[in-house]
Write a protein that holds these residues in place. Sequence first.
Motif, mmCIF file in Angstrom:
data_model
loop_
_atom_site.group_PDB
_atom_site.id
_atom_site.type_symbol
_atom_site.label_atom_id
_atom_site.label_comp_id
_atom_site.label_asym_id
_atom_site.label_seq_id
_atom_site.Cartn_x
_atom_site.Cartn_y
_atom_site.Cartn_z
ATOM 1 N N VAL A 1 4.186 2.577 -0.483
ATOM 2 C CA VAL A 1 4.383 1.731 0.704
ATOM 3 C C VAL A 1 3.062 1.210 1.265
ATOM 4 O O VAL A 1 3.040 0.250 2.037
ATOM 5 N N GLU A 2 1.958 1.834 0.851
ATOM 6 C CA GLU A 2 0.651 1.382 1.333
ATOM 7 C C GLU A 2 -0.432 1.906 0.408
ATOM 8 O O GLU A 2 -0.304 3.015 -0.127
ATOM 9 N N VAL A 3 -1.493 1.152 0.165
ATOM 10 C CA VAL A 3 -2.604 1.610 -0.675
ATOM 11 C C VAL A 3 -3.915 1.461 0.086
ATOM 12 O O VAL A 3 -4.062 0.583 0.944
ATOM 13 N N GLY A 4 -4.864 2.342 -0.269
ATOM 14 C CA GLY A 4 -6.189 2.279 0.333
ATOM 15 C C GLY A 4 -7.007 1.151 -0.269
ATOM 16 O O GLY A 4 -6.668 0.603 -1.330
ATOM 17 N N PRO A 5 -8.142 0.804 0.358
ATOM 18 C CA PRO A 5 -8.947 -0.337 -0.087
ATOM 19 C C PRO A 5 -9.570 -0.146 -1.468
ATOM 20 O O PRO A 5 -9.896 -1.128 -2.131
ATOM 21 N N GLN A 6 -9.730 1.118 -1.924
ATOM 22 C CA GLN A 6 -10.352 1.360 -3.225
ATOM 23 C C GLN A 6 -9.331 1.484 -4.358
ATOM 24 O O GLN A 6 -9.719 1.634 -5.520
ATOM 25 N N VAL A 7 -8.055 1.445 -4.040
ATOM 26 C CA VAL A 7 -7.015 1.584 -5.064
ATOM 27 C C VAL A 7 -6.898 0.298 -5.874
ATOM 28 O O VAL A 7 -6.738 -0.793 -5.313
ATOM 29 N N LYS A 8 -6.983 0.416 -7.197
ATOM 30 C CA LYS A 8 -6.979 -0.754 -8.071
ATOM 31 C C LYS A 8 -5.702 -0.902 -8.904
ATOM 32 O O LYS A 8 -5.336 -2.017 -9.287
ATOM 33 N N ASP A 9 -5.052 0.223 -9.210
ATOM 34 C CA ASP A 9 -3.988 0.194 -10.211
ATOM 35 C C ASP A 9 -2.574 0.184 -9.633
ATOM 36 O O ASP A 9 -1.605 0.090 -10.397
ATOM 37 N N PHE A 10 -2.435 0.289 -8.322
ATOM 38 C CA PHE A 10 -1.109 0.335 -7.726
ATOM 39 C C PHE A 10 -1.036 -0.589 -6.524
ATOM 40 O O PHE A 10 -2.041 -0.880 -5.875
ATOM 41 N N LYS A 11 0.191 -1.010 -6.232
ATOM 42 C CA LYS A 11 0.419 -1.885 -5.073
ATOM 43 C C LYS A 11 1.714 -1.472 -4.398
ATOM 44 O O LYS A 11 2.545 -0.734 -4.974
ATOM 45 N N SER A 12 1.928 -1.969 -3.209
ATOM 46 C CA SER A 12 3.142 -1.668 -2.467
ATOM 47 C C SER A 12 4.364 -2.080 -3.280
ATOM 48 O O SER A 12 4.401 -3.144 -3.887
ATOM 49 N N GLY A 13 5.345 -1.183 -3.318
ATOM 50 C CA GLY A 13 6.570 -1.443 -4.076
ATOM 51 C C GLY A 13 6.606 -0.813 -5.443
ATOM 52 O O GLY A 13 7.675 -0.740 -6.055
ATOM 53 N N ASP A 14 5.470 -0.344 -5.967
ATOM 54 C CA ASP A 14 5.441 0.292 -7.282
ATOM 55 C C ASP A 14 6.202 1.621 -7.251
ATOM 56 O O ASP A 14 6.085 2.401 -6.300
ATOM 57 N N LYS A 15 6.960 1.885 -8.317
ATOM 58 C CA LYS A 15 7.628 3.172 -8.483
ATOM 59 C C LYS A 15 6.649 4.121 -9.169
ATOM 60 O O LYS A 15 6.070 3.775 -10.208
ATOM 61 N N VAL A 16 6.474 5.314 -8.624
ATOM 62 C CA VAL A 16 5.428 6.198 -9.131
ATOM 63 C C VAL A 16 5.872 7.659 -9.192
ATOM 64 O O VAL A 16 6.873 8.060 -8.603
ATOM 65 N N ILE A 17 5.057 8.431 -9.948
ATOM 66 C CA ILE A 17 5.099 9.895 -9.970
ATOM 67 C C ILE A 17 3.714 10.348 -9.517
ATOM 68 O O ILE A 17 2.713 9.711 -9.877
ATOM 69 N N ALA A 18 3.625 11.447 -8.798
ATOM 70 C CA ALA A 18 2.305 11.915 -8.374
ATOM 71 C C ALA A 18 2.289 13.420 -8.232
ATOM 72 O O ALA A 18 3.308 14.075 -8.016
#
Length: 308
Positions: A57-74
Motif C-alpha cells: 500500500v506504500e513504499v519508501g523512497p529507496q524502494v526500487k522493485d515494488f510499487k503500490s498494488g503489488d502482491k507480495v510475500i515477506a
Amino acid sequence: MLKFLYQFQRLTKFYSNWKQLASTQLIGRFRVVLFVLFFLPRKFPHIPCTDVAGEVVEVGPQVKDFKSGDKVIAKLTHQYGGGLAEFAVASESLTATRPPEVSAAEAAGLPIAGLTARDALTEIGGIKLDGTGEQKNVLVTAASGGVGSFAVQLAKLGNNHVTATCGARNIDFVKSLGADEVLDYKTPEGTSLKSPSGKKYDAVIHCTTGIPWSTFDPNLSEKGVVVDLTPGPSSMLTFALKKLTFSKKRLVPFVVTVKREGLEHLAQLVKDGKLKTIIDSKFPLSKAEDAWAKSIDGHATGKIIIEP
C-alpha cells in the motif's frame, strides 16, 4: 508499508524453544543468552509474527522493485515482528513478488517453514530439487508439520526415496505428499527410525526433539547427515564431537537465512503445481488467541493461517 495476510505457525517454535531453555547446564545458559540476543523483541509492546503475504500500500523512497498494488510475500524480522496487525512494514530485501496464481494464504505459509525445508535439503543434505542429482535416501521426522510437509514434497521433487515419521492419524496424509515409507513414531519401528525397506539414510531432516544421536547413528549411510532444526544442548555437543573426531557421519544444527531468491523459488513451485502449502486451519485476526492456542497444542497438520 505493506498490507498483509498473516501466517501464525512459527510462533509455536518460539514458545517451545523458550520452554527448552530451562537448563541448569552451562550450555543451556549460553543458549538463553543467544535467545535473548537474537530473538527477544527489541521494544515493547511487541506485535508478534513474521511470515506474511498481501498487497503493497506504500513504499519508501529507496524502494526500487515494488510499487503500490503489488502482491507480495515477506519475512519480517524476529526482533520487531509486526505480522499480527492490519498493516506491517517489511524490508525490500526480504520481500518477493507473489504470482496471481498463488493465494495470500498459500504464500503466507511459505517463508520460514518452506525455506527451512528447502535449504536444509539443498545446502546441508546435498540434494538437487530438479532431479538431476544422485538419488538419495531421505528421512523426515515430524513429517505432518509445517516444515516436515514441505520437506517431504521437496525431497520427492528431486526424485529421492523418502521415509517419514508422523502420528498414526496422519500416515495417509504424509503418503499423499509423496513419502515412500511412513512410520508411526509411537511404534517400536517408528521409535527406532529403521527404514522398512532396510535403506540407510543419506540425509535426515529432523523437525522434532527428543531423539538421541544413538538412534540416528545405525540408520545412517557412511556419510549420512542429520540436519537438526531444533538443536538443544545434546545436539550441540554431538555436533562438536563429530567435528573434532572428523567423523564421516555428521549432525548439523541449522537455522535458515531468508532471502528473496528463496521466496521467489518457492512461490514459483507453488504456481507450477509442484509444491503445496498444507493449511491446517484459518482464523480471523480477531481470533488470534485461539490460533495461538491451537498452535501451542502442537498437533496442527501443516500451517495455521490468520486472516484480516
